[in-house]
Motif scaffolding. Structure first.
Motif, PDB file in Angstrom:
ATOM      1  N   PHE A 164    -114.569  -7.068 -38.064  1.00  0.00           N
ATOM      2  CA  PHE A 164    -114.733  -7.833 -36.858  1.00  0.00           C
ATOM      3  C   PHE A 164    -116.350  -7.940 -36.326  1.00  0.00           C
ATOM      4  N   GLY A 200    -105.411  -7.255 -28.659  1.00  0.00           N
ATOM      5  CA  GLY A 200    -106.612  -7.124 -29.293  1.00  0.00           C
ATOM      6  C   GLY A 200    -107.651  -8.245 -28.676  1.00  0.00           C
ATOM      7  N   LEU A 233    -109.262  -6.439 -25.638  1.00  0.00           N
ATOM      8  CA  LEU A 233    -110.187  -5.219 -26.336  1.00  0.00           C
ATOM      9  C   LEU A 233    -111.450  -6.038 -26.778  1.00  0.00           C
ATOM     10  N   SER A 234    -111.246  -6.943 -27.345  1.00  0.00           N
ATOM     11  CA  SER A 234    -112.454  -7.683 -28.021  1.00  0.00           C
ATOM     12  C   SER A 234    -113.451  -8.122 -26.854  1.00  0.00           C
ATOM     13  N   VAL A 273    -106.900  -0.722 -20.248  1.00  0.00           N
ATOM     14  CA  VAL A 273    -106.271   0.186 -21.082  1.00  0.00           C
ATOM     15  C   VAL A 273    -104.674  -0.418 -20.798  1.00  0.00           C
ATOM     16  N   VAL A 333    -103.889  -3.897 -22.020  1.00  0.00           N
ATOM     17  CA  VAL A 333    -103.583  -3.621 -23.431  1.00  0.00           C
ATOM     18  C   VAL A 333    -102.447  -2.872 -23.896  1.00  0.00           C
ATOM     19  N   LEU A 334    -102.199  -1.742 -23.435  1.00  0.00           N
ATOM     20  CA  LEU A 334    -101.143  -0.811 -23.504  1.00  0.00           C
ATOM     21  C   LEU A 334     -99.970  -1.604 -23.325  1.00  0.00           C
ATOM     22  N   ARG A 376     -85.405   2.497 -37.197  1.00  0.00           N
ATOM     23  CA  ARG A 376     -86.582   3.391 -37.049  1.00  0.00           C
ATOM     24  C   ARG A 376     -86.833   4.002 -35.425  1.00  0.00           C
ATOM     25  N   MET A 383    -110.433  -7.969 -32.744  1.00  0.00           N
ATOM     26  CA  MET A 383    -110.191  -6.518 -33.362  1.00  0.00           C
ATOM     27  C   MET A 383    -108.707  -6.626 -33.827  1.00  0.00           C
ATOM     28  N   HIS A 402    -105.372  -4.883 -34.718  1.00  0.00           N
ATOM     29  CA  HIS A 402    -104.268  -3.753 -34.648  1.00  0.00           C
ATOM     30  C   HIS A 402    -103.708  -3.636 -35.824  1.00  0.00           C
ATOM     31  N   ARG A 403    -102.737  -2.552 -35.890  1.00  0.00           N
ATOM     32  CA  ARG A 403    -102.086  -2.153 -37.246  1.00  0.00           C
ATOM     33  C   ARG A 403    -101.311  -3.321 -37.726  1.00  0.00           C
ATOM     34  N   ILE A 404    -101.603  -3.358 -39.062  1.00  0.00           N
ATOM     35  CA  ILE A 404    -100.953  -4.540 -39.633  1.00  0.00           C
ATOM     36  C   ILE A 404     -99.873  -4.006 -40.642  1.00  0.00           C
ATOM     37  N   ASP A 405     -98.524  -4.410 -40.519  1.00  0.00           N
ATOM     38  CA  ASP A 405     -97.591  -3.667 -41.251  1.00  0.00           C
ATOM     39  C   ASP A 405     -97.383  -4.473 -42.603  1.00  0.00           C
ATOM     40  N   ARG A 451     -88.718  13.774 -34.359  1.00  0.00           N
ATOM     41  CA  ARG A 451     -88.194  12.469 -33.576  1.00  0.00           C
ATOM     42  C   ARG A 451     -87.473  12.544 -32.557  1.00  0.00           C
ATOM     43  N   ILE A 470    -100.535   6.065 -28.536  1.00  0.00           N
ATOM     44  CA  ILE A 470    -100.586   4.752 -27.869  1.00  0.00           C
ATOM     45  C   ILE A 470    -101.555   4.279 -27.000  1.00  0.00           C
ATOM     46  N   THR A 471    -101.834   5.313 -26.111  1.00  0.00           N
ATOM     47  CA  THR A 471    -102.734   4.975 -25.100  1.00  0.00           C
ATOM     48  C   THR A 471    -104.368   5.061 -25.343  1.00  0.00           C
ATOM     49  N   SER A 502    -104.924   1.709 -27.311  1.00  0.00           N
ATOM     50  CA  SER A 502    -105.125   0.572 -26.274  1.00  0.00           C
ATOM     51  C   SER A 502    -106.367   0.895 -25.521  1.00  0.00           C
ATOM     52  N   MET A 503    -107.342   1.766 -25.886  1.00  0.00           N
ATOM     53  CA  MET A 503    -108.624   2.089 -25.203  1.00  0.00           C
ATOM     54  C   MET A 503    -109.821   1.706 -25.992  1.00  0.00           C
ATOM     55  N   PRO A 504    -110.737   1.232 -25.306  1.00  0.00           N
ATOM     56  CA  PRO A 504    -111.978   0.643 -26.127  1.00  0.00           C
ATOM     57  C   PRO A 504    -112.458   2.082 -26.395  1.00  0.00           C
ATOM     58  N   TRP A 517    -115.557   2.868 -26.887  1.00  0.00           N
ATOM     59  CA  TRP A 517    -116.758   3.135 -26.222  1.00  0.00           C
ATOM     60  C   TRP A 517    -116.423   3.500 -24.718  1.00  0.00           C
ATOM     61  N   TRP A 518    -115.541   3.136 -24.436  1.00  0.00           N
ATOM     62  CA  TRP A 518    -115.113   3.330 -22.970  1.00  0.00           C
ATOM     63  C   TRP A 518    -114.907   4.766 -22.791  1.00  0.00           C
ATOM     64  N   ILE A 520    -116.628   7.876 -20.314  1.00  0.00           N
ATOM     65  CA  ILE A 520    -115.925   8.449 -19.537  1.00  0.00           C
ATOM     66  C   ILE A 520    -116.224  10.168 -19.907  1.00  0.00           C
ATOM     67  N   SER A 562     -94.591   6.220 -38.561  1.00  0.00           N
ATOM     68  CA  SER A 562     -93.648   5.551 -39.025  1.00  0.00           C
ATOM     69  C   SER A 562     -93.582   5.397 -40.317  1.00  0.00           C
TER      70      SER A 562
END
Lengths: 296, 355, 354
Positions: free
Chosen positions: A138, A221, A224-225, A271, A274-275, A295, C1, C3-6, C155, C168-169, C172-174, C176-177, C181, C243
């Motif tokens: 990307f 996404g 974020l981008s 964050v 996006v979260l 699940r 960007m 994200h996860r693809i199932d 679980r 997960i947090t 969700s974070m860039p 580079w950010w 930090i 998962s």
């Protein structure tokens, strides 16, 4: 009741059921609440802070001041209140994210349905195209496109939209493939339904729930981008977004000065948003994809 | 089987008053209620019933494979030792070494990315660490031959085999550690009829040749009728009828047993001429069982008494047991059911049917 | 960007099929044909990238003569001279052929900023990127898979809740950010925390890179960037592994394994976890672009002189030849990495080799 009314009533009922099911996913609901808060802040921005605070020339604070009673989050390199920038930045970040998602979803859904529906060389070609675009990383592509098209918010949104459709397209394609095999599709064909009719009246409505869940994840996404592209300098210099704030912070030495009030808040907002989108999207995915349900 | 009590050898499997209940959000769900059975060496015992009647649960308790959290009372004795209470190390040895299970191989009971030869060899090398690779491979080849598969198939993956072949692999795997008892849980479901016959043939031959005990679970009474010596019919977690397979299949005494038997009509049997077969209604919700006899809502012979009393399993005749207040050894259950079907069809105003 | 693809959502054939097939062992030929198909597919993708590269930089770039002349060509004659020099008036097919010839030797021309061949510049910057990305990827795969596995096996319990929330947090974070930090807290000194790490770059001035001291120095400089990227990458691996393992735990063959007398630990290790790794390989390979994006942005934040920093520096002018070169290198690496992981998957899961 006409057939159309029946169809709409059915959709309303299923929407109601979906909402009830969604309410039971605590993380999803939390995400939704946070998003509503951010949306309200963005929409009501002029009511919360004075838009004059965005002006560079009329800034009243000292550059890069740390937080004080008059500037709760300190000031930027022009002396503007970071809090004001943060609130107005929400508008831009969210809008660009949504705009990019719109392009991505429209492209992805169209190509996904088309490549699943037309099994001949058209479908195969579209599928190949989707796979190719999926492989290209990307950021390099986005950077090149943004460079060539010039940096502006519209460009960023366009670039993100045009580079992130493959994921959606693949998902929609597989959904389309599974729907096509179903008996009622065969019945529709036998009754004389044309391609267009099949795609819009049968496939599209059945694909919409997954599209909806996927959209939420795509927005995450996209935001974020946008933040990344703005950080790398492609943001609109006249507008503030969370990404451009971080770009300003970085290029004006906020790191060496330890100006944490400039570096932290925009990132935390990104964050959080996006979260939240991710949590909502995952809950929706679980609801619409029964395979994921066991699940939890 | 008719030896006197003093010199009878220890039965391979003895289940005594077994009760299993699963904890659910809406309270405990009784899956098995007071079931007892015995399997001796060289004997095949079948358990018949619809899904949800508890037969698979019984099978899972023999090797203590029931889901965690299931409450179990009663004893499950394998070679005289209670598997429910024995220490883990002993249980591991009993699993596969004394008793082995044959699952539905046609589905996902085999690891899809491991060669079947390795999967068969796994318990061999697990139970006896001194067995080397070559010795294990030889044993695997021997086992495959026993079930009628070429030894070269040991390098195949499960997806390269047909349903019947996979089931035979499951049987070969079960025999790997030379157990004395085999528990087969629905081994022929999902197989074509011809393949079913083949697999059952393999199973019965092995049981006969090796003198094993077999506990066969199926919803298909005709399968049990041809393979087993004795059959138990289960309904709503209890045994409702028990007896020698052939006479039970031919001459059932419990109305439910009759319905099950009638569900698999034999060509040439005049009593089977009136379709459709099947019982009205559904199996009862285990958490909301009917009062008295659990079968009474669907029973053609039900009376007021049936609603009030849950009949116990009682001997009838020389080698049969029935749990029915109206059990009659002389009644032809199949004929009665056929007649009641005919009456129901005629009273519903259906097309005239020639008797 | 992305994200996860199932992936099992759009490759239903990957979920096990129970079609009874009495085929004899497929043998080598089928596997080789599958291998050939995968390689051919990747070659096709590479061709596509080559074409896109050309398209982007010649066709979209409406006035290549202006960018190529770097704004120095003012008079029409100067502009014409530029057009002649680079053959910009030639018919497009001819330009494309020239471009193809150059690509084979990775010749992208000279950089505007440095007036050096792009190829040489990229070669110089290759090592830092490889070191950074390579180390982070290795760590993140190991740690991420480990966390995901333990979370799945526990679980609903504390570890699961904590780890899933944190990953997960992080996800969700860039990335580079996160780097910014970490930099802020650990490199520039913040409050009571002293300056623990250097403020960017790969080495301290005046230190010989190849001496032992130099090696240690480089490592010290790489700590923060590697930690940043590792944290960013591991989030995805951990979530996917969790998962995938949860999916696997419901499978029947684990019941068979337990019945054979295997302890819980062996059932986990030998069967469940190993099989759950398969979808992880696929899913991760679909998101390899993320690794590249991370390299670019984190190098920028920490001023690591790798290909990523080269790219972002080139954005300013813009230094078109460098951009073209790095775009090609990044895309081609992802294609190759994709091929490798596809082949790896085929080796691990014989079912797909038909």
């Amino acid at each position: 009741m006409s057939a159309r009314q029946v169809a709409w009533r059915r959709r309303k009922d299923s929407a109601g059921r979906t909402w009830k099911e969604f309410r039971r996913h605590r993380t999803g609901v939390l995400g939704m609440v946070v998003l509503v808060v951010f949306a309200l802040v963005a929409i009501l921005a002029p009511l919360l802070v004075d838009s004059e605070g965005l002006s560079r020339t009329k800034a009243t604070g000292l550059p890069l001041e740390s937080p004080s009673s008059s500037y709760w989050l300190g000031t930027d390199e022009y002396g503007r209140s970071v809090l004001t920038l943060l609130i107005y930045g929400a508008r831009v970040s969210l809008l660009v994210g949504l705009f990019a998602t719109l392009i991505s979803m429209v492209l992805g859904t169209l190509i996904g349905i088309a490549s699943g529906f037309w099994r001949g060389w058209v479908g195969a070609a579209l599928f190949r195209l989707t796979e190719w675009f999926l492989v290209i990383p990307f950021l390099p592509l986005a950077l090149v496109l943004a460079t060539l098209l010039g940096g502006s918010l519209f460009t960023i949104g366009f670039v993100i939209g045009v580079t992130s459709w493959p994921g959606t397209a693949l998902l929609i394609r597989s959904q389309t493939l599974s729907i096509i095999g179903r008996p009622y599709m065969e019945r529709a064909r036998v009754l004389g339904a044309g391609d267009w009719h099949q795609m819009t009246r049968h496939i599209l409505p059945n694909v919409m729930p997954m599209v909806f869940a996927n959209t939420t994840l795509t927005v995450a996404g996209a935001i974020l981008s946008e933040t990344t592209l703005s950080f790398l300098g492609f943001g609109d210099p006249t507008r503030v977004s969370w990404g451009t704030m971080l770009d300003s912070a970085f290029t004006n030495g906020a790191l060496t000065l330890g100006a944490w009030w400039f570096l932290f808040p925009p990132g935390i907002c990104v964050v959080a948003v996006v979260l939240s989108f991710t949590l909502v999207g995952q809950s929706l995915e679980e609801i619409f994809n029964p395979r994921l349900r066991q699940r939890r | 089987m008719n030896a006197s009590a003093e010199d009878a050898p220890l039965p391979l499997l003895q289940i005594i008053d077994l009760n299993v209940s699963y904890p659910t959000a809406s309270g405990p769900l009784p899956a098995v209620r007071g079931v007892s059975l015995t399997v001796r060496s060289g004997e095949s015992v079948g358990i018949a019933g619809e899904s949800g009647c508890g037969k698979s649960t019984i099978a899972s308790t023999v090797l203590r494979l029931q889901p965690k959290g299931a409450k179990v009372t009663g004893s499950v004795l394998v070679n005289g030792q209670d598997t429910q209470t024995m220490p883990w190390g002993q249980l591991r040895a009993v699993r596969w070494g004394d008793a082995a299970m044959v699952f539905q191989g046609a589905l996902h009971s085999l690891n899809p990315v491991q060669r079947i030869g390795d999967q068969i060899a796994e318990p061999i090398r697990l139970h006896d660490e001194s067995v080397g690779r070559n010795a294990a491979a030889r044993r695997v080849a021997q086992l495959l031959e026993q079930v009628g598969l070429p030894p070269s198939r040991a390098t195949a993956y499960p997806h390269q085999l047909s349903g019947g072949q996979k089931q035979r692999v499951m049987i070969a795997m079960a025999l790997a550690c030379r157990p004395q008892l085999i528990i087969a849980d629905e081994p022929t479901t999902a197989l074509d009829v011809m393949v079913q016959a083949q697999v059952l043939g393999v199973l019965t031959d092995l049981v006969h040749d090796l003198g094993l005990g077999l506990l066969l679970i199926s919803h298909d009474l005709s399968v049990l009728g041809t393979t087993c010596d004795r059959v138990l019919v289960m309904y709503a977690g209890k045994v409702v009828e028990q007896g020698p397979a052939v006479s039970l299949f031919d001459h059932p005494l419990h109305p439910y047993g009759g319905a099950l038997a009638a569900a698999f009509p034999r060509v040439g049997d005049p009593r089977a001429r009136f379709a459709p077969v099947g019982l009205p209604g559904d199996p009862p919700d285990p958490q909301a069982l009917p009062s008295g006899c659990p079968f009474h809502p669907r029973c053609a012979l039900a009376t007021e008494e049936c609603r009030a009393t849950d009949p116990p399993l009682e001997p009838i005749g020389t080698d049969r047991e029935v749990a029915c207040l109206h059990a009659d050894e002389q009644r032809d259950m199949k004929l009665l059911l056929a007649r009641s079907r005919l009456e129901a069809a005629q009273s519903a105003g259906g097309a005239a049917m020639a008797p | 960007m992305t994200h996860r693809i199932d992936v099992t959502a759009f490759e239903p054939e990957l979920a096990s099929s129970t079609a009874p097939r009495d085929v004899s062992t497929p043998g080598r030929s089928a596997s080789w044909r599958w291998f050939g198909r995968k390689v051919a597919g990747s070659a096709g993708t590479l061709c596509f990238i080559v074409v896109v590269n050309f398209f982007l930089f010649r066709v979209i770039n409406k006035h290549p003569e202006r960018t190529l002349a770097r704004g120095r060509a003012k008079t029409p004659e100067q502009v014409q001279a530029v057009i002649d020099k680079y053959g910009l008036a030639d018919p497009l097919p001819k330009q494309f052929l020239v471009y193809l010839k150059n690509i084979v030797t990775l010749d992208f021309g000279d950089s505007y900023q440095y007036s050096q061949p792009v190829r040489g510049l990229m070669l110089d910057r290759l090592w830092p990127t490889v070191a950074l990305v390579g180390t982070s990827t290795v760590f993140s795969i190991i740690i991420g898979i480990w966390i995901g596995t333990i979370a799945a096996w526990n679980r609903g319990r504390t570890f699961d809740g904590l780890s899933t929330t944190s990953t997960i947090t992080l996800y969700s974070m860039p990335e580079w950010w996160l780097g910014l930090i970490l930099f802020l807290f650990l490199a520039t000194g913040f409050g009571p925390i002293p300056r623990l790490f250097p403020i960017g770059q790969l080495k301290t001035a005046g230190v010989d890179a190849w001496s032992l001291h130099g090696m240690v120095d480089q490592t010290w400089h790489l700590v923060l960037p590697v930690v940043t990227l590792t944290l960013a990458y591991l989030a995805e691996y951990s979530l996917i592994m969790r998962s995938a393992l949860l999916d696997e735990m419901g499978e029947d063959y684990l019941q068979t394994a337990r019945a054979k007398g295997l302890s819980d630990l062996l059932v986990r290790r030998r069967h469940a976890t190993r099989n759950a790794l398969l979808p992880v390989v696929t899913l991760v390979s679909l998101n390899l672009g993320f690794i590249v994006s991370g390299a670019i942005t984190v190098e920028t934040v920490f001023s690591i002189p790798g290909l990523g920093l080269l790219t972002t520096d080139a954005l300013r002018i813009p230094d078109i030849p460098v951009l073209q070169g790095t775009f090609f290198v990044f895309s081609a690496s992802v294609v190759v990495a994709n091929l490798v992981s596809n082949l790896l998957y085929g080796w691990l899961d014989p079912r797909v080799r038909v």
